[in-house]
Motif scaffolding. Structure first.
Motif, PDB file in Angstrom:
ATOM      1  N   GLU A   1      18.308  15.794   1.185  1.00 15.76           N
ATOM      2  CA  GLU A   1      18.187  16.966   2.052  1.00 15.76           C
ATOM      3  C   GLU A   1      19.453  17.162   2.882  1.00 15.76           C
ATOM      4  OE1 GLU A   1      15.964  14.638   1.567  1.00 15.76           O
ATOM      5  OE2 GLU A   1      13.952  15.487   1.388  1.00 15.76           O
TER       6      GLU A   1
ATOM      7  N   ALA B   1      17.347  22.574  -6.063  1.00 17.86           N
ATOM      8  CA  ALA B   1      17.633  21.721  -4.905  1.00 17.86           C
ATOM      9  C   ALA B   1      17.153  20.294  -5.133  1.00 17.86           C
ATOM     10  CB  ALA B   1      16.984  22.293  -3.650  1.00 17.86           C
TER      11      ALA B   1
ATOM     12  N   LEU C   1      23.674  24.111  11.513  1.00 21.86           N
ATOM     13  CA  LEU C   1      23.086  23.384  10.379  1.00 21.86           C
ATOM     14  C   LEU C   1      21.642  23.822  10.137  1.00 21.86           C
ATOM     15  CD1 LEU C   1      24.413  19.776  11.106  1.00 21.86           C
ATOM     16  CD2 LEU C   1      25.196  21.332   9.313  1.00 21.86           C
ATOM     17  N   ARG C   2      20.926  24.106  11.216  1.00 18.94           N
ATOM     18  CA  ARG C   2      19.531  24.523  11.053  1.00 18.94           C
ATOM     19  C   ARG C   2      19.448  25.900  10.400  1.00 18.94           C
ATOM     20  NH1 ARG C   2      16.992  22.668  16.942  1.00 18.94           N
ATOM     21  NH2 ARG C   2      16.990  20.424  16.463  1.00 18.94           N
ATOM     22  N   ALA C   3      20.441  26.731  10.666  1.00 13.03           N
ATOM     23  CA  ALA C   3      20.380  28.109  10.170  1.00 13.03           C
ATOM     24  C   ALA C   3      20.985  28.253   8.773  1.00 13.03           C
ATOM     25  CB  ALA C   3      21.104  29.024  11.150  1.00 13.03           C
ATOM     26  N   ILE C   4      21.739  27.266   8.353  1.00  9.27           N
ATOM     27  CA  ILE C   4      22.541  27.453   7.141  1.00  9.27           C
ATOM     28  C   ILE C   4      21.685  27.349   5.863  1.00  9.27           C
ATOM     29  CG2 ILE C   4      23.285  25.102   6.529  1.00  9.27           C
ATOM     30  CD1 ILE C   4      26.205  26.323   6.765  1.00  9.27           C
TER      31      ILE C   4
ATOM     32  N   VAL D   1      18.241  18.037  12.111  1.00  9.47           N
ATOM     33  CA  VAL D   1      18.509  19.223  11.291  1.00  9.47           C
ATOM     34  C   VAL D   1      17.223  20.006  11.025  1.00  9.47           C
ATOM     35  CG1 VAL D   1      19.244  19.982   8.977  1.00  9.47           C
ATOM     36  CG2 VAL D   1      20.591  18.294  10.224  1.00  9.47           C
TER      37      VAL D   1
ATOM     38  N   ARG E   1       9.604   5.297   7.494  1.00  5.09           N
ATOM     39  CA  ARG E   1      11.017   4.920   7.407  1.00  5.09           C
ATOM     40  C   ARG E   1      11.188   3.499   6.909  1.00  5.09           C
ATOM     41  NH1 ARG E   1      14.292   7.654  12.344  1.00  5.09           N
ATOM     42  NH2 ARG E   1      13.537   9.760  11.954  1.00  5.09           N
TER      43      ARG E   1
ATOM     44  N   LYS F   1      14.405  26.779   3.794  1.00  9.63           N
ATOM     45  CA  LYS F   1      15.727  26.166   3.830  1.00  9.63           C
ATOM     46  C   LYS F   1      16.295  25.904   2.438  1.00  9.63           C
ATOM     47  CE  LYS F   1      18.142  23.114   6.869  1.00  9.63           C
ATOM     48  NZ  LYS F   1      18.463  24.176   7.815  1.00  9.63           N
ATOM     49  N   PHE F   2      15.469  25.389   1.535  1.00  7.53           N
ATOM     50  CA  PHE F   2      16.014  24.929   0.258  1.00  7.53           C
ATOM     51  C   PHE F   2      15.711  25.846  -0.922  1.00  7.53           C
ATOM     52  CE2 PHE F   2      15.646  21.085   2.880  1.00  7.53           C
ATOM     53  CZ  PHE F   2      16.991  20.749   2.915  1.00  7.53           C
TER      54      PHE F   2
ATOM     55  N   ALA G   1      20.041  11.361  -3.925  1.00  9.92           N
ATOM     56  CA  ALA G   1      21.213  11.772  -3.150  1.00  9.92           C
ATOM     57  C   ALA G   1      22.440  11.855  -4.071  1.00  9.92           C
ATOM     58  CB  ALA G   1      21.463  10.776  -2.021  1.00  9.92           C
ATOM     59  N   PHE G   2      23.465  12.556  -3.596  1.00  9.56           N
ATOM     60  CA  PHE G   2      24.655  12.785  -4.436  1.00  9.56           C
ATOM     61  C   PHE G   2      25.371  11.494  -4.847  1.00  9.56           C
ATOM     62  CE2 PHE G   2      25.603  17.326  -2.585  1.00  9.56           C
ATOM     63  CZ  PHE G   2      24.390  17.753  -3.068  1.00  9.56           C
TER      64      PHE G   2
ATOM     65  N   VAL H   1      14.475  18.957  -3.587  1.00 15.40           N
ATOM     66  CA  VAL H   1      13.628  18.510  -2.480  1.00 15.40           C
ATOM     67  C   VAL H   1      12.160  18.653  -2.890  1.00 15.40           C
ATOM     68  CG1 VAL H   1      13.043  18.950  -0.077  1.00 15.40           C
ATOM     69  CG2 VAL H   1      15.397  19.241  -0.861  1.00 15.40           C
TER      70      VAL H   1
ATOM     71  N   GLU I   1      26.531  20.082   2.313  1.00 20.93           N
ATOM     72  CA  GLU I   1      27.354  20.703   1.264  1.00 20.93           C
ATOM     73  C   GLU I   1      27.590  22.184   1.585  1.00 20.93           C
ATOM     74  OE1 GLU I   1      25.453  21.324  -2.600  1.00 20.93           O
ATOM     75  OE2 GLU I   1      27.243  20.530  -3.580  1.00 20.93           O
ATOM     76  N   ARG I   2      26.519  22.847   2.008  1.00 19.93           N
ATOM     77  CA  ARG I   2      26.664  24.268   2.373  1.00 19.93           C
ATOM     78  C   ARG I   2      27.556  24.425   3.602  1.00 19.93           C
ATOM     79  NH1 ARG I   2      20.430  26.175   2.690  1.00 19.93           N
ATOM     80  NH2 ARG I   2      19.794  25.311   0.693  1.00 19.93           N
TER      81      ARG I   2
ATOM     82  N   ASP J   1      15.919  14.557  11.055  1.00 16.10           N
ATOM     83  CA  ASP J   1      14.957  15.065  12.044  1.00 16.10           C
ATOM     84  C   ASP J   1      15.595  16.121  12.934  1.00 16.10           C
ATOM     85  OD1 ASP J   1      12.905  13.552  11.118  1.00 16.10           O
ATOM     86  OD2 ASP J   1      12.937  12.065  12.740  1.00 16.10           O
TER      87      ASP J   1
ATOM     88  N   ASP K   1      22.476  15.934   2.120  1.00 14.20           N
ATOM     89  CA  ASP K   1      23.558  16.298   1.199  1.00 14.20           C
ATOM     90  C   ASP K   1      23.579  17.812   0.975  1.00 14.20           C
ATOM     91  OD1 ASP K   1      24.590  13.769   0.687  1.00 14.20           O
ATOM     92  OD2 ASP K   1      23.393  13.445  -1.112  1.00 14.20           O
ATOM     93  N   LEU K   2      22.408  18.392   0.783  1.00 14.70           N
ATOM     94  CA  LEU K   2      22.337  19.822   0.456  1.00 14.70           C
ATOM     95  C   LEU K   2      22.773  20.680   1.640  1.00 14.70           C
ATOM     96  CD1 LEU K   2      18.922  19.738  -1.452  1.00 14.70           C
ATOM     97  CD2 LEU K   2      21.166  20.163  -2.477  1.00 14.70           C
ATOM     98  N   VAL K   3      22.291  20.317   2.821  1.00 15.94           N
ATOM     99  CA  VAL K   3      22.641  21.104   4.009  1.00 15.94           C
ATOM    100  C   VAL K   3      24.136  20.949   4.317  1.00 15.94           C
ATOM    101  CG1 VAL K   3      22.298  21.308   6.505  1.00 15.94           C
ATOM    102  CG2 VAL K   3      20.327  21.006   4.988  1.00 15.94           C
TER     103      VAL K   3
END
Lengths: 588, 82
Positions: free
Chosen positions: B22, A249, B79-82, B61, A140, A335-336, A215-216, A251, B28-29, B59, B24-26
């Motif tokens: 990451e 995506a 959010l985790r499932a989307i 999400v 980080r 996910k992605f 990022a967007f 990612v 956005e959905r 972390d 942003d993508l989640v």
């Protein structure tokens, strides 16, 4: 026009690492300093930087700034300016120690010194052996840096304008910069921020590509503002890519997947890397794998409905290896990419990561443009730092961990230059031109009045697809020249974008339309500069001109938006104190 | 759909723009699929999540960490499932 005016000694556009570092110099010297940011500063894209910040502290192994300089010059494929590179590498240890004193929680060795980890491209003794030079705060580092600098700025009374979007640069009749116009998102009002000096620290513009890790918010706002104000952009043909981002995506899928035995397949199910690199196959160098992937797509062997990606297959490794040795990859893919890699391959595509070019500056952070016989004449009152700026330290290719270093070294340097400029040369404000806000107001009025226009999202997608198809990692003359025509057609469409929501307050549709007007300037600059460079250097790999041509092309491009033309200026070959590092073939 | 202040809704949408792709993508959905049907309690839970620093938010999400508040965890599960 009754556009309200606010006055500051210094206005900084962008609240990421570079903007915050510069602001600190200004505020601590007692100057009234405003930082504008579209998002809360600690949510700037600097948070995405994980790897670290390089400095030749020599805490783990012997190291010298001269070696760091050599690596950076070589990494830049001899397009970096050697005075700026020397400046950055010499200042690096002091910059890192300063961050430590500000309270940044670096990882430590048992003896209490800052721990340093190895990172690609960083070596001892001019390329002989890898060296541990990257200082990090776990994974980080960017996040820790942003929080540390934000806290210091709060203490120093920097004034933050959060959720403000700068619209245009204000230059007076002399060409000097005297402020910016900006949109307060909460009210939808346009303001003039009148300043003695303005710094752009607006970050990258990776969203011009369909496949991007950015990022967007990374919409190149500072670059768009420069183009509209007649300031050229430097070296816009150079963009850094990662070979395996999730298609659609962005990612990243770590290289470790191929290290563990993952393989790339085309639409025929062929392991095509065997053809391009019979020995190393899928583990060939990053840029080589990326170009091979794109060649497959361009020759019609891409996968999916648009045939625009290849597949990364790892199901043959078995679920245990995938779960044990590649933690997180399965989750990312599900996910992605919407696929479970235990059963199905992951769609991947070379993905844009970093912009090497930008607003032309010197190592003092002053924006410099050609005027008369001088290729680098200062634009009074205008400064830039960070990814939006081109000092140029990264040249044609950036080394990992040099981006965070760039932010703090040139953020501070630009801040110092601004303090000096304001105190010595600009004791009071220059007058604002009568038409200071006209361009911005006209842009907003155009958007509000547009009928029968195009959807912002549609035009943005068209731009991203064009840039991805024509100016990603695989470049040739035919493809680039088609791209130049196509992107200018997209640019015409940007002039007709329409928004349904015409309200003033927090109108994010308007913000996105204004962002697209910035992105398209960067996209056009990228295509035109890439089409013109008839050689291969660093990230610009041109299939019809596969070699670096120092005789003709060791020079920086400068793109002017008004006529969509290019000029060139020499690379700086005189370091500040050491000998010039002459060009060599870049082998590893 | 409950009566929310429309300006507040727009503000929350903008706050869903983050520093990490990451997220942003989640988000956005989530904004496209679920945001318009949130209850007031869910909306305030989502607002609380948006206050997290980006890395901590990601972390959560990604399922690396959980949060104590069960009402916020309900949104996290979406959010985790989307």
């Amino acid at each position: 026009m009754g556009v309200p005016v606010r006055r500051f000694d210094a206005v900084i556009v962008g609240g990421g690492g570079a903007g915050l570092r510069a602001a600190l110099q200004l505020s601590e010297s007692g100057l009234k300093t405003a930082v504008l940011s579209k998002v809360f500063p600690t949510r700037s894209h600097t948070v995405a930087a994980q790897g670290g910040i390089s400095a030749s502290l020599g805490n783990v192994q012997e190291d010298r700034w001269e070696w760091h300089m050599y690596d950076t010059v070589k990494g830049s494929d001899w397009l970096g300016d050697q005075d700026a590179i020397e400046f950055m590498c010499r200042k690096a240890p002091e910059a890192v120690i300063e961050l430590e004193h500000f309270g940044m929680p670096f990882d430590r060795l048992e003896n209490g010194k800052i721990y340093q980890r190895p990172f690609g491209g960083h070596t001892q003794n001019n390329g002989q052996t890898p060296v541990q030079r990257a200082c990090a705060a776990a994974d980080r580092t960017g996040h820790a840096m942003l929080h540390t600098l934000y806290q210091r700025n709060v203490r120093a009374n920097t004034q933050f304008f959060v959720e403000w979007m700068a619209l245009d640069l204000i230059r007076d009749a002399d060409g000097d910069v005297v402020g910016v116009t900006a949109l307060e998102m909460e009210t939808g009002e346009v303001f003039i921020l009148h300043a003695k000096a303005v710094l752009f620290a607006t970050g990258g513009a990776g969203r011009i590509y369909a496949a991007s890790t950015n990022a967007f918010i990374n919409t190149g706002d500072g670059l768009g503002m420069c183009v509209r104000a007649g300031i050229p952009l430097e070296d816009m043909e150079f963009w850094q890519f990662h070979p395996t981002g999730v298609a659609g995506a962005g990612v990243l899928i770590t290289e470790g997947v191929r290290g563990e035995g993952g393989i790339l397949l085309n639409s025929n199910g062929e392991r095509f890397m065997e053809r391009y690199a019979p020995n190393l196959k899928d583990l060939a160098p990053r840029d080589f794998v990326a170009r091979s992937m794109e060649q497959e797509v361009l020759e019609g062997r891409g996968c999916g409905p648009n045939k625009d990606y290849v597949l990364l297959k790892l199901d043959h490794l078995g679920p245990d290896i995938i779960k044990q040795r590649l933690p997180g990859i399965r989750e990312i893919a599900i996910k992605f990419a919407g696929v479970d890699p235990i059963k199905e391959p992951i769609p991947v595509i070379p993905t844009c990561h970093y912009m090497m070019g930008g607003i032309p500056t010197n190592y003092r952070g002053e924006v410099v443009i050609p005027q008369g016989d001088n290729p680098e004449s200062r634009v009074n009152g205008f400064f830039a730092a960070g990814e939006c700026a081109c000092a140029s330290v990264h040249g044609a290719n950036r080394l990992g961990t040099n981006s965070l270093l760039d932010l703090v070294v040139f953020g501070k340097s630009a801040g110092d230059s601004m303090v000096e400029y304001i105190k010595n040369e600009m004791p009071t404000w220059k007058d604002l031109p009568a038409d200071a806000a006209d361009r911005s107001l006209a842009r907003i009025a155009r958007l509000d009045g547009q009928t029968n226009g195009e959807e912002v999202a549609d035009v943005r997608t068209a731009m991203q697809r064009t840039v991805q198809a024509r100016a990603a990692v695989f470049r040739n003359a035919d493809n680039l020249s088609k791209g130049v025509t196509e992107i200018q057609q997209v640019a015409e469409r940007v002039k007709r974008t329409q928004i349904k929501d015409k309200s003033k307050v927090f109108n994010t549709a308007r913000v996105e339309a204004l962002e697209l007007e910035n992105l398209i300037e960067v996209a056009v600059a990228t295509l035109i500069a890439a089409d013109a460079r008839k050689e291969s250097r660093g990230a610009h790999a041109h299939a019809d001109f596969p070699n670096r041509d120092d005789e003709v092309w060791m020079k920086h491009s400068l793109y002017y938006g008004d006529e969509r033309r290019l000029s060139y200026k020499p690379v700086h070959t005189k370091p500040l104190s050491v000998d010039y590092i002459p060009p060599k073939e870049r082998t590893f | 759909m409950t009566d929310f202040d429309p300006v507040e809704l727009k503000r929350i949408r903008w706050h869903s723009r983050r520093g990490l792709l990451e997220l942003d993508l989640v988000l956005e959905r989530f904004l496209a699929q679920r945001f318009d049907s949130l209850s007031p309690a869910e909306m305030s839970a989502y607002k609380a999540l948006l206050e997290l620093p980006d890395n901590d938010f990601l972390d959560v999400v990604n399922g690396k960490t959980d949060l104590d508040d069960p009402s916020i965890m309900q949104i996290v599960e979406i959010l985790r499932a989307i």
